[in-house]
Structure formats: C-alpha cells, structure tokens
Write an enzyme that holds these catalytic residues in place. Structure first.
Site, mmCIF file in Angstrom:
data_model
loop_
_atom_site.group_PDB
_atom_site.id
_atom_site.type_symbol
_atom_site.label_atom_id
_atom_site.label_comp_id
_atom_site.label_asym_id
_atom_site.label_seq_id
_atom_site.Cartn_x
_atom_site.Cartn_y
_atom_site.Cartn_z
ATOM 1 N N GLU A 114 5.943 4.846 -4.916
ATOM 2 C CA GLU A 114 5.557 4.063 -3.754
ATOM 3 C C GLU A 114 6.458 2.854 -3.556
ATOM 4 O O GLU A 114 6.790 2.478 -2.435
ATOM 5 C CB GLU A 114 4.089 3.623 -3.874
ATOM 6 N N HIS B 74 -9.376 6.100 -7.319
ATOM 7 C CA HIS B 74 -9.100 6.892 -6.114
ATOM 8 C C HIS B 74 -10.192 6.741 -5.061
ATOM 9 O O HIS B 74 -10.250 7.545 -4.126
ATOM 10 C CB HIS B 74 -8.992 8.391 -6.460
#
Length: 343
Positions: free
Chosen positions: A73, A142
C-alpha cells in the site's frame, strides 16, 4: 429540509442496481470520458476486486488502466499521489480500511497535505477507495470503519454512500473533484452473493451520468419526534428501527453521505424540529463521529436539544466470534432502545 441532489432528467427508464454495480457504472463512465482516469489496487484487475468493486473494468480498459499491484500500500498509494500531481486522476483501492496503517504517511502527509505544502502549486485529484465495516466475522484487523481517522485530517474529502443511487452520484463527483477524496464503501451494502445486503441499498439508478454534491446530507425518512443521524450500513438499520417504532415514535433518519465536507445545516434543522438526537455509528465511540455530531448540534442548537444518545462500537477490538461481534456492532434493537430512551 432535505437538500436536493443534482439529479439529471433521465432519458432512459431507471434500472435497479446493487451498490457495487452502481460504483462500477460511474467509474467506467469516467474512464471513457477521460483517459487520465485509471484504477489501481490489489486484485482489482483479473479478480475484479474482492468486493466486485471493479468487475468488468479490465475487459473494457485493459491492464494499462486497470492495474493489479504488489501487496505494498505504501508503494501504490504513493504512486497514485505522484500521478495525480502530474495531472492524472487515479483511483487507488485499499482493500480494507484497516490496512491504511501501512501507508499512513502517503495518506496523511502526502495525499492530504501536498496541495497545502506546495502553496497550491500542485493539486492531488485522486480517489482512495476502501472497504469498511464488520458484520461478517473477519476479526479485528479487517472489520473497522475508521471514519473518524480519515475525516479528522484537513485536506481530504470523505464520502460514505449507503445506496446504489448515492454510490454512483458520489463516485462521479469524487473522480471529478480536484482535491483528494476518500470513498468508503461498506462491504455489507455491495450486494454480494456471499455477503447478503439488507433491504434498501439496491435502488433505481439512472443510465445517465449525474453528480451528488459533497457536503449535502439526505433525509432518508422524515419524522417529527426524534432525529437519528447516521451513515453507511446503519442508515438501513436506522430505517428498520424507525419502521418498528412507527405509530409510537415518528423518527427522522438523516444520512450524512459525506463527512468532509459535513452538512451541519441539515442535521441542525432536523434537531430544531424534533428536539431529540440519536447518533449511530459503526466506528468506535471515543473521539469519533458520534461526539462530533453531538458537539455540532450543541454548538448550533443547544436551546432546541432536549435529549441526546450515542450508539457506537465500544472501545474494544472487533471480535471474531459472531455473537461477540453482534454484541459490539450496533443492532436495530440498540437503535430502538436509544430512540426510546430520549423520548
């Protein structure tokens, strides 16, 4: 009270779309209109996004404009910032909002600040899309929404759609904006076969392009007794709670739709009418959205406010076990109880 969107005069009969299809519809239209628009992220090309956020784009636009990237990322968000500063309009997807931690410098110190730090010499016209929310037992790393994390920092606009109609219009607006926009979509609202959506996110969506201005909340249900302010998945849970209470309490449901800019006016007008406020959020309670909404109402409509209640995730990691996750994530019954408590 509800502010009107910049709706088009539809030239074709409206279709019903899931939120994921509405998002793809808007992205594809913008990519056809502007060759500088491209999409990058993990599993967004061949796989079509793990939440189907890019389904079909690779077939139409090819790998130069729909790009799978390494699991870094830091690398690809930084690349998107650089591309935006050079005049392109990238859309970069962080698969889960939880993963922003590994690229926080690129988001907080580059994407959000480079226009300011350059004295306006560069713009950063990029969209950072990311999936948020729990309710499907994917545990603490998550399942967060983290709305407040993104909205807290000046320099970025933050979008949170709750319906297919809003998802398409807000995506068009986000891509065309010359400032960086964080577009946060809830997994449960996408209309996936393996993750069923509640009633409500699938709506009529015009074929034509249209935009929804950022900073305009939408009154999804008008009422006179209690104002419920929320966003994302919990718009639909609030609507369900309002129907359950109908006949006893007339609940108004305000969908914020964007956090930055924030539509203080619509929220305050609603509370001035009802006198009672319930704020519902899937983010953590402390230092978050529920406190911000409450503070804005207190600052602008204290004389009208008779009672307030906050409903949010307690300050604990999101549990994996389904009963425990359901316990911390605000349910319809929690919203009903909060509304009843302010009456």
């Amino acid at each position: 009270m509800a502010k009107s969107d910049s709706d088009p005069v539809a030239t074709e009969p409206e279709r019903e779309l899931t939120m994921r299809r509405a998002m793809v519809d808007a992205v594809a239209s913008e990519m056809r209109a502007d060759e500088e628009v491209f999409y990058m992220g993990e599993d967004v090309a061949d796989y079509g996004g793990i939440f189907d956020s890019t389904e079909g784009l690779l077939d139409e636009f090819g790998r130069e404009r729909v790009m799978d990237v390494p699991i870094s990322e830091t690398g690809f968000v930084g690349a998107a910032v650089g591309a935006a500063q050079q005049g392109m309009r990238p859309i970069a997807e962080i698969m889960f909002a939880d993963f922003v931690g590994v690229c926080l410098d690129q988001v907080y110190n580059q994407m959000a600040k480079n226009t300011y730090m350059s004295g306006g010499a560069v713009n950063v016209p990029m969209v950072l899309t990311t999936a948020v929310g729990g309710t499907y037992n994917d545990a603490a790393q998550h399942s967060q929404t983290l709305y407040g994390l993104f909205a807290h920092l000046p320099g970025m606009k933050v979008v949170v759609p709750s319906t297919a109609y809003d998802a398409k219009g807000l995506m068009h607006t986000a891509i065309r904006d010359d400032d960086p926009v964080v577009y946060m979509f809830h997994k449960r609202l996408m209309g996936l076969g393996w993750l069923p959506a509640p009633e409500g996110p699938k709506t009529a969506v015009p074929e034509d392009d249209y935009t929804i201005p950022l900073g305009e909340a939408d009154v999804k249900r008008e009422g006179s007794d209690v104002t419920v302010v929320t966003l994302g998945l919990h718009v639909h849970r609030a609507m369900e709670a309002a129907e359950e209470l109908a006949g006893d309490v007339d609940v108004e449901v305000v969908d914020l739709r964007t956090l930055v800019p924030f539509d203080t006016e619509t929220v305050v007008e609603s509370v001035e009418k009802t006198g009672r406020l319930v704020v519902v959020d899937e983010d953590y309670q402390s230092f978050g959205l529920t406190g911000e909404v409450t503070a804005r109402v207190v600052e602008n409509a204290l004389d009208s406010l008779e009672a307030v209640e906050r409903v949010a995730v307690p300050d604990v990691p999101i549990p994996y076990a389904r009963p425990m996750e359901d316990e911390v994530n605000p349910q319809v019954s929690d919203i009903v109880a909060a509304v009843e408590s302010v009456r």
